[in-house]
Write an enzyme that holds these catalytic residues in place. Structure first.
Site, mmCIF file in Angstrom:
data_model
loop_
_atom_site.group_PDB
_atom_site.id
_atom_site.type_symbol
_atom_site.label_atom_id
_atom_site.label_comp_id
_atom_site.label_asym_id
_atom_site.label_seq_id
_atom_site.Cartn_x
_atom_site.Cartn_y
_atom_site.Cartn_z
ATOM 1 N N ARG A 91 0.822 -1.212 0.000
ATOM 2 C CA ARG A 91 0.000 0.000 0.000
ATOM 3 C C ARG A 91 0.855 1.260 0.000
ATOM 4 O O ARG A 91 0.478 2.272 -0.582
ATOM 5 C CB ARG A 91 -0.911 -0.027 1.239
ATOM 6 C CG ARG A 91 -1.702 1.249 1.485
ATOM 7 C CD ARG A 91 -2.653 1.090 2.663
ATOM 8 N NE ARG A 91 -3.616 0.030 2.423
ATOM 9 C CZ ARG A 91 -4.116 -0.766 3.378
ATOM 10 N NH1 ARG A 91 -3.738 -0.605 4.647
ATOM 11 N NH2 ARG A 91 -4.974 -1.705 3.070
ATOM 12 N N TYR A 92 1.973 1.200 0.704
ATOM 13 C CA TYR A 92 2.834 2.377 0.850
ATOM 14 C C TYR A 92 4.083 2.218 -0.017
ATOM 15 O O TYR A 92 4.424 1.108 -0.421
ATOM 16 C CB TYR A 92 3.282 2.498 2.310
ATOM 17 C CG TYR A 92 2.185 2.751 3.316
ATOM 18 C CD1 TYR A 92 1.639 4.020 3.472
ATOM 19 C CD2 TYR A 92 1.726 1.728 4.135
ATOM 20 C CE1 TYR A 92 0.662 4.253 4.436
ATOM 21 C CE2 TYR A 92 0.755 1.950 5.099
ATOM 22 C CZ TYR A 92 0.219 3.219 5.242
ATOM 23 O OH TYR A 92 -0.737 3.445 6.188
ATOM 24 N N ARG A 95 7.196 -0.084 2.059
ATOM 25 C CA ARG A 95 6.990 -1.193 3.001
ATOM 26 C C ARG A 95 5.750 -2.000 2.638
ATOM 27 O O ARG A 95 4.822 -1.476 2.031
ATOM 28 C CB ARG A 95 6.880 -0.676 4.428
ATOM 29 C CG ARG A 95 5.821 0.393 4.634
ATOM 30 C CD ARG A 95 6.265 1.304 5.794
ATOM 31 N NE ARG A 95 5.223 2.236 6.207
ATOM 32 C CZ ARG A 95 4.952 3.372 5.579
ATOM 33 N NH1 ARG A 95 5.576 3.693 4.468
ATOM 34 N NH2 ARG A 95 4.018 4.183 6.033
ATOM 35 N N CYS A 104 -4.507 -17.528 15.244
ATOM 36 C CA CYS A 104 -4.093 -16.728 16.389
ATOM 37 C C CYS A 104 -4.337 -17.570 17.637
ATOM 38 O O CYS A 104 -5.108 -18.528 17.604
ATOM 39 C CB CYS A 104 -4.901 -15.444 16.477
ATOM 40 S SG CYS A 104 -4.763 -14.447 14.977
ATOM 41 N N CYS A 108 -9.717 -12.287 18.251
ATOM 42 C CA CYS A 108 -10.330 -11.061 18.752
ATOM 43 C C CYS A 108 -11.632 -10.848 17.996
ATOM 44 O O CYS A 108 -11.652 -10.949 16.762
ATOM 45 C CB CYS A 108 -9.391 -9.884 18.505
ATOM 46 S SG CYS A 108 -7.720 -10.225 19.076
ATOM 47 N N CYS A 111 -11.542 -8.227 15.084
ATOM 48 C CA CYS A 111 -10.401 -8.310 14.159
ATOM 49 C C CYS A 111 -10.704 -7.713 12.787
ATOM 50 O O CYS A 111 -11.754 -7.967 12.203
ATOM 51 C CB CYS A 111 -10.006 -9.768 13.983
ATOM 52 S SG CYS A 111 -8.620 -9.991 12.861
ATOM 53 N N ARG A 113 -9.255 -8.592 10.130
ATOM 54 C CA ARG A 113 -9.255 -9.692 9.151
ATOM 55 C C ARG A 113 -10.212 -10.796 9.563
ATOM 56 O O ARG A 113 -9.956 -11.986 9.373
ATOM 57 C CB ARG A 113 -7.830 -10.207 8.945
ATOM 58 C CG ARG A 113 -6.944 -9.087 8.487
ATOM 59 C CD ARG A 113 -5.640 -9.448 7.860
ATOM 60 N NE ARG A 113 -4.930 -8.185 7.667
ATOM 61 C CZ ARG A 113 -3.922 -7.770 8.430
ATOM 62 N NH1 ARG A 113 -3.420 -8.537 9.374
ATOM 63 N NH2 ARG A 113 -3.388 -6.578 8.234
ATOM 64 N N ASP A 272 -11.615 -0.126 12.509
ATOM 65 C CA ASP A 272 -11.923 -0.247 11.087
ATOM 66 C C ASP A 272 -13.394 -0.619 10.927
ATOM 67 O O ASP A 272 -14.013 -1.159 11.851
ATOM 68 C CB ASP A 272 -11.036 -1.332 10.452
ATOM 69 C CG ASP A 272 -9.565 -0.923 10.443
ATOM 70 O OD1 ASP A 272 -9.293 0.286 10.298
ATOM 71 O OD2 ASP A 272 -8.700 -1.805 10.582
ATOM 72 N N ASP A 309 -7.294 4.240 9.856
ATOM 73 C CA ASP A 309 -6.837 3.566 8.647
ATOM 74 C C ASP A 309 -7.929 3.816 7.614
ATOM 75 O O ASP A 309 -9.066 3.346 7.771
ATOM 76 C CB ASP A 309 -6.634 2.063 8.921
ATOM 77 C CG ASP A 309 -5.395 1.530 8.226
ATOM 78 O OD1 ASP A 309 -4.979 2.140 7.216
ATOM 79 O OD2 ASP A 309 -4.855 0.503 8.679
ATOM 80 N N LYS A 316 -2.884 4.879 6.896
ATOM 81 C CA LYS A 316 -3.156 5.409 8.233
ATOM 82 C C LYS A 316 -3.062 6.935 8.229
ATOM 83 O O LYS A 316 -2.087 7.493 7.751
ATOM 84 C CB LYS A 316 -2.153 4.821 9.221
ATOM 85 C CG LYS A 316 -2.240 3.305 9.308
ATOM 86 C CD LYS A 316 -1.131 2.757 10.190
ATOM 87 C CE LYS A 316 -1.139 1.254 10.244
ATOM 88 N NZ LYS A 316 -0.675 0.614 8.999
HETATM 89 C C1 LIG Z 1 0.014 -0.439 8.897
HETATM 90 C C2 LIG Z 1 0.517 -0.903 7.622
HETATM 91 C C3 LIG Z 1 1.873 -0.775 7.291
HETATM 92 C C4 LIG Z 1 2.892 -0.200 8.234
HETATM 93 O O1 LIG Z 1 2.665 1.123 8.558
HETATM 94 P P1 LIG Z 1 3.698 1.902 9.482
HETATM 95 O O2 LIG Z 1 3.085 3.241 9.607
HETATM 96 O O3 LIG Z 1 4.997 1.908 8.743
HETATM 97 O O4 LIG Z 1 3.822 1.168 10.767
HETATM 98 C C5 LIG Z 1 2.274 -1.205 6.059
HETATM 99 N N1 LIG Z 1 1.418 -1.739 5.180
HETATM 100 C C6 LIG Z 1 0.114 -1.864 5.444
HETATM 101 C C7 LIG Z 1 -0.782 -2.443 4.416
HETATM 102 C C8 LIG Z 1 -0.379 -1.468 6.692
HETATM 103 O O5 LIG Z 1 -1.683 -1.618 6.982
HETATM 104 S S1 SF4 Z 2 -6.610 -8.764 15.858
HETATM 105 FE FE1 SF4 Z 2 -7.046 -10.472 14.443
HETATM 106 S S2 SF4 Z 2 -5.056 -11.082 13.648
HETATM 107 FE FE2 SF4 Z 2 -4.676 -9.863 15.485
HETATM 108 S S3 SF4 Z 2 -4.540 -11.353 17.165
HETATM 109 FE FE3 SF4 Z 2 -6.647 -10.648 17.079
HETATM 110 S S4 SF4 Z 2 -7.691 -12.143 15.778
HETATM 111 FE FE4 SF4 Z 2 -5.501 -12.385 15.421
#
Ligand SMILES: *Cc1c(COP(=O)(O)O)cnc(C)c1O
Ligand code: SF4
Length: 359
Positions: A91-92, A95, A104, A108, A111, A113, A272, A309, A316
């Protein structure tokens, strides 16, 4: 040692009836919830629950509200759309997020995801990993890889080491970060053996997901201490959750306790827009009040970046209480943490400078 935590994992709570053994609640309705979104609570995390509905309970025990969300998306951050290989979100500019596990130690309920974690057929395969690594090799702009999931620390030591080794073999990858909730939900998994593996792949960071001061126990302190002693900088990412930590006193206690166990609060996430999590959402003012109650009142080390986000995958975005009252030709007018107005004189403008990020 490796076996101890696997043994612990096998004692997890995965069926609503098991909740009933300790707490006298009607769990019949939860069966439909669990059929949609799996439940797993490590025995350790379950034992942190003091009473029905408390902050630990809310995070891990399913609720019928999950099936009655008036507004939410399966994939609110468009991670699928920004994936360059299965589970690899780019996305960025510099990174990527690399999901390597779909399990996990505790699921949670809020979550992001929720659409995939804990659902066996959505787990990542060896071929997926190969594709991820292939993309990374061919993408020199990536200097930072966030290994996440699910939880990477649920992988066997050998598998995790194989992944770290392959990442380290890619010359343009400068730093590796692991995102995990294990030090909070199954701290026994953090062993000296694991730390001896991790320390071979520096610079390596670990970001842990802690949400409530009750999660800072002797065990989580021991786990974080082992990681920190292996030279790993530790951060925490918290999610702002209705009925869990949406309170300035709770968050202040959390960040102070985190610093005592050598973990630096990094992000505080606005929820989210995940389908099935509406009941966890707070308003943004709640988060801004929390930041206001931290800045100046406790060390800057303890103040996380409060972020949204952006829905759809915009990344973010920091949400700051406004400390700038105005900027003009010769001064900036600020407010300090106590609400007092402060002036800071500015040097004359040399030329017209375009000011970014300030309205
Ligand atoms: C949060 C996130 C990152 C890392 O973000 P930082 O601000 O560098 O900690 C990188 N890729 C994705 C898709 C993310 O959601
Ligand atoms: S937030 Fe989602 S991915 Fe993270 S520990 Fe909880 S269940 Fe697992």
């Amino acid at each position: 040692m490796d076996e101890d935590w696997k043994q612990l994992l096998s004692q997890s709570i995965t069926k609503p009836e098991q909740i009933n053994k300790k707490f006298n609640v009607d769990v019949e309705d939860l069966k439909a919830v669990v059929a949609n979104y799996p439940m797993m609570i490590s025995k350790y995390f379950f034992d942190l629950i003091d009473e029905v509905g408390d902050p630990i309970w809310r995070q891990c025990v399913p609720s019928v509200e999950e099936l009655h969300d008036p507004f939410g998306f399966e994939d609110p951050l468009n991670e699928e759309g920004q994936s360059r290989a299965p589970g690899l979100v780019h996305r960025y500019p510099d990174r990527v997020l690399m999901c390597v596990s779909n399990s996990c130690a505790t699921y949670c309920r809020f979550c992001t995801r929720k659409r995939q974690v804990g659902i066996p057929y959505k787990d990542f395969s060896k071929e997926d990993l190969k594709e991820q690594l292939e993309y990374l090799k061919q993408t020199p702009s990536v200097r930072d890889v966030i290994v996440s999931g699910g939880d990477p620390f649920l992988l066997p030591d050998k598998t995790l080491e194989m992944i770290l080794e392959k990442l380290r073999a890619i010359p343009h990858i400068e730093i590796i970060r692991i995102g995990s909730r294990i030090p909070c939900t199954l701290p026994q998994r953090i062993t000296p053996e694991l730390c001896n593996i991790l320390r071979k792949y520096h610079p390596l960071y670990v970001n842990i997901h802690f949400n409530h001061p009750k999660e800072i126990t002797k065990e989580s302190e021991r786990a974080c201490g082992l990681l920190a002693d292996a030279g790993i900088p530790l951060g925490s990412q918290s999610v702002l959750l209705n009925g869990v930590n949406d309170d300035p006193q709770v968050m202040k206690s959390l960040v102070q306790k985190l610093l005592r166990i050598r973990v630096k609060p990094y992000y505080l996430y606005q929820m989210d827009l995940v389908k099935g999590t509406y009941h966890f959402r707070t308003r943004v003012e709640t988060g801004m009040n929390i930041i206001n109650s931290l800045v100046g009142y406790t060390s800057g080390l303890g103040v996380p970046h409060y972020v949204i986000d952006a829905p759809g995958g915009g990344g973010k975005i920091p949400i700051q209480p406004d400390y700038i009252q105005s900027i003009d030709e010769d001064k900036i007018i600020l407010r300090n943490y106590e609400g007092k107005t402060c002036f800071y004189p500015l040097i004359p403008r040399k030329e017209t400078v375009k000011v970014l990020n300030i309205h």
